[in-house]
Design a protein around this motif. Structure first.
Motif, PDB file in Angstrom:
ATOM      1  N   GLU A 163       0.831  -1.204   0.000  1.00  0.00           N
ATOM      2  CA  GLU A 163       0.000   0.000   0.000  1.00  0.00           C
ATOM      3  C   GLU A 163       0.872   1.264   0.000  1.00  0.00           C
ATOM      4  N   ASN A 166       2.294   1.728  -3.458  1.00  0.00           N
ATOM      5  CA  ASN A 166       1.300   2.313  -4.370  1.00  0.00           C
ATOM      6  C   ASN A 166       1.224   3.824  -4.179  1.00  0.00           C
ATOM      7  N   ASP A 170       2.105   6.572  -6.928  1.00  0.00           N
ATOM      8  CA  ASP A 170       1.107   7.581  -7.313  1.00  0.00           C
ATOM      9  C   ASP A 170       1.746   8.964  -7.318  1.00  0.00           C
ATOM     10  N   THR A 199      -2.994  -5.900  -4.098  1.00  0.00           N
ATOM     11  CA  THR A 199      -2.927  -4.454  -3.873  1.00  0.00           C
ATOM     12  C   THR A 199      -1.962  -3.801  -4.871  1.00  0.00           C
ATOM     13  N   ALA A 200      -0.819  -4.430  -5.098  1.00  0.00           N
ATOM     14  CA  ALA A 200       0.140  -3.887  -6.079  1.00  0.00           C
ATOM     15  C   ALA A 200      -0.413  -4.054  -7.500  1.00  0.00           C
ATOM     16  N   ARG A 203       0.920  -2.824 -11.024  1.00  0.00           N
ATOM     17  CA  ARG A 203       2.190  -2.148 -10.731  1.00  0.00           C
ATOM     18  C   ARG A 203       3.285  -3.127 -10.354  1.00  0.00           C
TER      19      ARG A 203
END
Ligand SMILES: [Mn+2]
Length: 290
Positions: A163, A166, A170, A199-200, A203
């Motif tokens: 998280e 990410n 971003d 979650t990744a 990416r």
């Protein structure tokens, strides 16, 4: 998915004969050799070209792994250190272009291992974002994808979870900057390894694999079948690279904190067999059709 290993499996030094190691890694059955990115700056162009040519000839791709030293920290409070860090990683990516290596993995957003003398995480984070933005442009010029490695709390305080990675990506917002997750680190930090992989998501460009004690997959208790399913769920097509550490002593033993012989006196032949067995085990668990 392609499978590989870090070069240092057979010893306890952060160095090796790459031509010999490339042949050995291919013989085990791997598709990828992961090398120490910093070594590229010590190699002559002719050495880099020789490695590129051999890799091509035997059908191996090369990824590069870096844990920048503190005096090359792109997130340092000292502008001259940040500048040195950006130059260091830029020079590495230029050498990677010559090597035709397209993946740079590691803690490129700060230094490694952290000594936790500066605990101002928001300030370090913000400087890291600015520097990685600059590096993303260099990566684009060199045809390199930067995969920022999420590591556990004992090694950094900046990116410990998918998280957080990410969020960092971003803020960087560059098409050449993505994420590397490592099962050893996730096993310490994440509530659920499979959820972290999801979650990744898109990416996630590279995955490091190892058991909770950094032995090869299949020798411990991590949920490899479930991890494989999570990778298939996100349509993962990146590199799956083992980072096994068995030997105490040397710089590797000190940096990785290996305080006993995890190989239990295995011969070089037995070490070849155990990593080959692990590769078969991983392919079976990761490539299985849903
Ligand atoms: Mn790793």
């Amino acid at each position: 998915m392609k499978f590989g290993t870090l070069y240092s499996y057979w010893g306890n030094a952060w160095s090796c004969d790459y031509l010999e190691t490339a042949k050995r890694v291919k013989k085990v059955g791997f598709d990828i050799l992961e090398i120490g990115a910093g070594h590229l700056l010590e190699m002559e162009d002719s050495d880099i070209i020789a490695l590129k040519d051999l890799a091509k000839e035997i059908g191996l791709t090369i990824s590069c792994n870096i844990g920048p030293p503190k005096d090359k920290d792109v997130a340092s409070a000292d502008p001259s250190v940040r500048k040195a860090g950006i130059k260091f990683l830029s020079d590495i990516m230029k050498a990677m272009k010559l090597l035709e290596s397209k993946v740079l993995v590691g803690v490129q957003y700060t230094y490694w291992p952290n000594d936790f003398t500066d605990l101002d995480k928001p300030a370090i984070w913000a400087r890291g974002v600015e520097s990685v933005k600059e590096l993303g442009k260099v990566a684009g010029d060199c045809g390199v994808k930067m995969c920022l490695e999420v590591v556990n709390r004992f090694e950094t305080h900046i990116l410990n979870t998918a998280e957080e990675a990410n969020q960092f990506c971003d803020e960087v917002n560059d098409p050449n900057v993505g994420v590397l997750l490592d099962t050893f680190h996730m096993n310490i930090e994440e509530d659920n390894i499979c959820e972290a992989i999801k979650t990744a998501g898109s990416r996630l460009w590279h995955l490091h694999v190892g058991e909770g004690n950094r032995k090869v997959p299949g020798e411990g208790s991590l949920p490899w079948a479930e991890i494989g399913q999570a990778l298939r769920d996100i349509n993962f097509t990146g590199g799956v690279v083992m980072e096994p550490f068995y030997y105490q002593g040397g710089a590797v033993g000190a940096d990785i904190k290996v305080w006993r012989d995890l190989s239990e006196g295995a011969s070089p032949e037995q070490m070849d067999q155990r990593i080959a067995d692990s590769l078969v085990f991983l392919r079976k668990n990761f490539l299985k059709e849903a």
